[in-house]
Design a protein around this motif. Sequence first.
Motif, PDB file in Angstrom:
ATOM      1  N   PRO A  73       0.815  -1.230   0.000  1.00 52.22           N
ATOM      2  CA  PRO A  73       0.000   0.000   0.000  1.00 52.22           C
ATOM      3  C   PRO A  73       0.838   1.265   0.000  1.00 52.22           C
ATOM      4  O   PRO A  73       0.710   2.122   0.881  1.00 52.22           O
ATOM      5  CB  PRO A  73      -0.802  -0.153   1.299  1.00 52.22           C
ATOM      6  N   VAL A  74       1.716   1.388  -0.980  1.00 48.83           N
ATOM      7  CA  VAL A  74       2.504   2.600  -1.159  1.00 48.83           C
ATOM      8  C   VAL A  74       2.045   3.265  -2.445  1.00 48.83           C
ATOM      9  O   VAL A  74       1.375   2.654  -3.275  1.00 48.83           O
ATOM     10  CB  VAL A  74       4.023   2.294  -1.202  1.00 48.83           C
ATOM     11  N   ASP A 498      10.925  -0.216   3.453  1.00 49.16           N
ATOM     12  CA  ASP A 498      11.575  -1.455   3.860  1.00 49.16           C
ATOM     13  C   ASP A 498      10.627  -2.366   4.622  1.00 49.16           C
ATOM     14  O   ASP A 498      10.802  -3.589   4.625  1.00 49.16           O
ATOM     15  CB  ASP A 498      12.803  -1.150   4.732  1.00 49.16           C
ATOM     16  N   ALA A 499       9.626  -1.767   5.271  1.00 46.44           N
ATOM     17  CA  ALA A 499       8.660  -2.580   5.999  1.00 46.44           C
ATOM     18  C   ALA A 499       7.600  -3.151   5.071  1.00 46.44           C
ATOM     19  O   ALA A 499       6.851  -4.046   5.461  1.00 46.44           O
ATOM     20  CB  ALA A 499       7.991  -1.745   7.089  1.00 46.44           C
ATOM     21  N   PRO A 502       9.777  -5.487  -0.948  1.00 42.09           N
ATOM     22  CA  PRO A 502      11.017  -6.261  -0.988  1.00 42.09           C
ATOM     23  C   PRO A 502      12.076  -5.506  -1.779  1.00 42.09           C
ATOM     24  O   PRO A 502      11.772  -4.596  -2.554  1.00 42.09           O
ATOM     25  CB  PRO A 502      10.601  -7.538  -1.723  1.00 42.09           C
ATOM     26  N   ARG A 503      13.327  -5.884  -1.598  1.00 37.31           N
ATOM     27  CA  ARG A 503      14.376  -5.221  -2.373  1.00 37.31           C
ATOM     28  C   ARG A 503      15.660  -6.037  -2.373  1.00 37.31           C
ATOM     29  O   ARG A 503      15.884  -6.880  -1.514  1.00 37.31           O
ATOM     30  CB  ARG A 503      14.669  -3.825  -1.842  1.00 37.31           C
ATOM     31  N   ILE A 504      16.467  -5.740  -3.388  1.00 36.33           N
ATOM     32  CA  ILE A 504      17.857  -6.181  -3.438  1.00 36.33           C
ATOM     33  C   ILE A 504      18.691  -5.033  -2.902  1.00 36.33           C
ATOM     34  O   ILE A 504      18.463  -3.871  -3.241  1.00 36.33           O
ATOM     35  CB  ILE A 504      18.272  -6.521  -4.882  1.00 36.33           C
ATOM     36  N   GLN A 505      19.669  -5.323  -2.070  1.00 33.02           N
ATOM     37  CA  GLN A 505      20.504  -4.283  -1.494  1.00 33.02           C
ATOM     38  C   GLN A 505      21.858  -4.229  -2.199  1.00 33.02           C
ATOM     39  O   GLN A 505      22.311  -5.233  -2.766  1.00 33.02           O
ATOM     40  CB  GLN A 505      20.706  -4.536  -0.005  1.00 33.02           C
ATOM     41  N   THR A 864      16.752   9.077   3.128  1.00 31.37           N
ATOM     42  CA  THR A 864      17.063   7.924   3.960  1.00 31.37           C
ATOM     43  C   THR A 864      18.162   7.087   3.311  1.00 31.37           C
ATOM     44  O   THR A 864      18.390   7.178   2.096  1.00 31.37           O
ATOM     45  CB  THR A 864      15.817   7.045   4.149  1.00 31.37           C
ATOM     46  N   PRO A 865      18.825   6.261   4.081  1.00 26.26           N
ATOM     47  CA  PRO A 865      19.811   5.342   3.498  1.00 26.26           C
ATOM     48  C   PRO A 865      19.212   4.453   2.415  1.00 26.26           C
ATOM     49  O   PRO A 865      19.894   4.117   1.436  1.00 26.26           O
ATOM     50  CB  PRO A 865      20.292   4.530   4.702  1.00 26.26           C
TER      51      PRO A 865
END
Length: 966
Positions: A73-74, A498-499, A502-505, A864-865
């Motif tokens: 929900p973004v 982040d909450a 999903p992501r690749i860092q 943010t980072p």
Amino acid sequence: MSSFTAIGTQHYPALQAQVTVYQHAASGARHVHIATYDEDRAFLIAFPTLPLVGDGRAHVLEHLLLCGSRRYPVRDPFFSMMSRSLSTFMNAMTYPDRTVYPFSTPDRTDYFNLMDVYLDATFFPRLDPLDFRQEAWRPVLEGGQLQLQGVVLNEMKGNYADPGRHLYLGLNRELLPGSTYAVDSGGDPLQIPGLTHADLVAFHAEHYHPSQAVFMTWGDMDPAEVQQRIERQVLSAFADRRAPIPAPTVQPWSGLREVVIDVPATPASQHDHRLQMAWRLGSEADLDAVMRARLLETVLLAQGGGMLREAIEAAGFGRLSDHTGLDASTTEILLHVGMAGLEPAQLADARRLITRTLEIAAATPLPPELLQAGVRELRFAERRNVKGVQRLIGLAQAAVRHQDLLAVLDTDAALARLEQAITEPGFVQRQIQALLGPLPTLVAHIRPELQFLARRDEAAERFTQDWQARMTADERATIEADSARLASHQNAEQPDLDAVMPRIQPADVERQARPLLPLAPAVWQDHALSLPTNGLSHGLVKFDLSAAPEADWPWLDLLAELLPQLGANGMSHQAAATWRRLRVAQMRLQASALQVIDGSARLEVTLQIDALREEQAGIPEVAAAWLQAPDFDDTERLRYLLQERLQSRLANLADEAPQLAMAEARAQAQASARIERAVHGLPSLAFEGQLQQALAQPEGLQPVQAALRRVHALLLRSPRVLLCAGIEGDAARLLDGLSTCLGPAPTAAAPAATPATTLGGQPAPGQVTQGVLAPAQVNHCSALWSVPALGHADAPALAVLAQLLQQQLLHPLLREQGGAYGAHAAYDAAGGVFLCASMSDPRLAATFADMQTALDELQTREFTPVMLDEAILSVIKRLDPPVRGLAQLAKAWHAGRAGVTDAQRAAFRLGVLGCSLDDLRRVARQHLPWSAAHRAAALGWPDQDSAGLQVLDLMQRAREAGLATA
């Protein structure tokens, strides 16, 4: 365990793949898995979307599905994932009868991350009414005046300035009445304001159900793992099974229809009338019928033996329309033949010419070798190395129409049947005769209308004026309140990505660059490389023309355009083209400017010839014929080609305005861009005017012929290398053949780099502030800076800065709030250029102000980072995506010629991974002061704030160059 059952499987050598079709028993959902060893795995969801109105509901829904869903929900999960993944492709596309959502990535974890987001977006979208207002359309009050805004609305306003779109829509409206193809699935800007949020919700409920869905996968993976994920995340939430939406049907009709279709015109193209003829050839679901139609297309329209093409080119009036050829994208196979550049009095002559030529062709047996060449060309097209995600996009057409996918993919069998069929006497003649008889036939006069866009503007203005005239105080308050709610929605603090997402860092990313083919450091030498080319052979002859004087640049580009269309080796252009088709699949010649990281540029001319591996012996013969003995003496052929070029340029000149404006700014910063500007930018209008003057004189082509001979001789004296690619030992044998036929190169040494001050010319002092005015309903804006190139310590930070600026500042300001269709920032490491731009933009001065605001906010806003990580990842994934076949050779060649070393690639990659926010702010302050920006824009209308740009009227410039009466 998966609940999907395999209902068919087959191996396809041409694809080097095993294809299996599965179906889910409870829902009827289908899954097509194409198992290959390709490391770039692909996924696609397709739905049949069949609008019968032109309000753009399928297109708007595609946009809205990317604005948040149940699990995510973004505000913009799709754009968020573009910067949180290693995807090599992410998109969504709306076609007249389907919408597809594809992606590809080489990373397994990333694959399933993206798959989760795509599944949730398509089946469980939020469909927020405020997102509808942003993406579709909304009323706004600006200075008390009612206006309509919206991303899709502005996108389609930009598209509707294109005469080709109106031609395509008009023909489909007449050819395919009563079907989804007869309306604009993208949305007519005059009809989009009729779309409601409730319409959209209902359309989603009807079309986006698992019973209608097709899931498609490509690559090395376990299909059961994909299926289990689909079942868990989607299918378990649906208890019902619905009847499949059938493939679109069109109203049958027979005989002849004659119509007039109006298209927008400019003063330069107002006399460019066209005659279009079109036929319905039968069902696209019949693969054999499609192959027969494709062969018919080559028989009639191929360069070399194409009877209709040759008749039109020899007519002495008009030119072949660019809307000519086969269209198998609808459920009916359509064949289009057209003549452009006509006066109204010539329409009847054009029709007689096409009809008479078909009558002759129907009565004339064709040489068997020409038919065999046509089949070989079809086989070549099937073997071409296409990315897996593109294969899925193409196959989705058949999938949503419930066709037998295993049969659709079995092109080898279909081509074998076609090879047998062409041995039957009269096989092709019967197909041509059908064009003269029972098939549904359309004859259309395409009429250019100077007031076409003005009438549409007036209709849109009347709509808003009438609305405002009857608007009550309550309605005005509602509009203002809705605008405030949308602004609050757009500026609302988002959940912690982040909450949610999903992501690749960056820490997950390989720190070593993907290796290139080993061409450097001796890139300028002959190379023969064994590559996975799917059984094709490719021969390239590259010439370095960097020593050519500036006055010759346009002539070299003209030579590259004309030479493949001329006669050669003592043959007429018709005989030579036929001779070439009997030997190779295709031949291309192109002049291009290549930027070097030291600030210089190179001008290259490349001859590329491709063939089936079993036909590769013809490549050296063809190369020698056109390089060593082209026919510049055929005055009539040259006259026709030049007239065709000039008429086409004038007809499409308004569409070039964004590129012409951008070229003015880019030429200030790049040596290669100064070449491009001279050849294709505003100065090229004067060159075209010279050609026009030559055509007007009885002996005027003699200087043109002399110039072409001169630059051709210069080409042959220039340094040359040969590049060959094929499977097994084919490349080495091809290199030997080319070397023998072409003889020794003028020099084997690598040409010395030419400084930017001599190649590309010196930039003019001062900043560019260029506006180019051409009729349209939207603007295109760009700001550009000259910055350090690859090899400089600041290059990695500039690359990351572009992504952060786009994702966190420009996208919200220009697209979400400003209504532009696109907003982006980019860093060209080879050229040392930094760019901010908007596309299909309703604003101009306000957009430039927002760009400046974005740079100011960059210094003060807290990022943010994770935002930094996303920008870093967006750069990394573009550095070295996996490629196959000839693309591997092209990538290594361009890196070597640009002066990019492995050490620089490695240092740049590590620099990107190590960037800090302080680095980004520092390079922005140092290299991107707004006072140093070159600004350029294409203006769609004159009475707007031009933000201090020096505006030239493009059509007036064309007239001054002598092109107005072309």
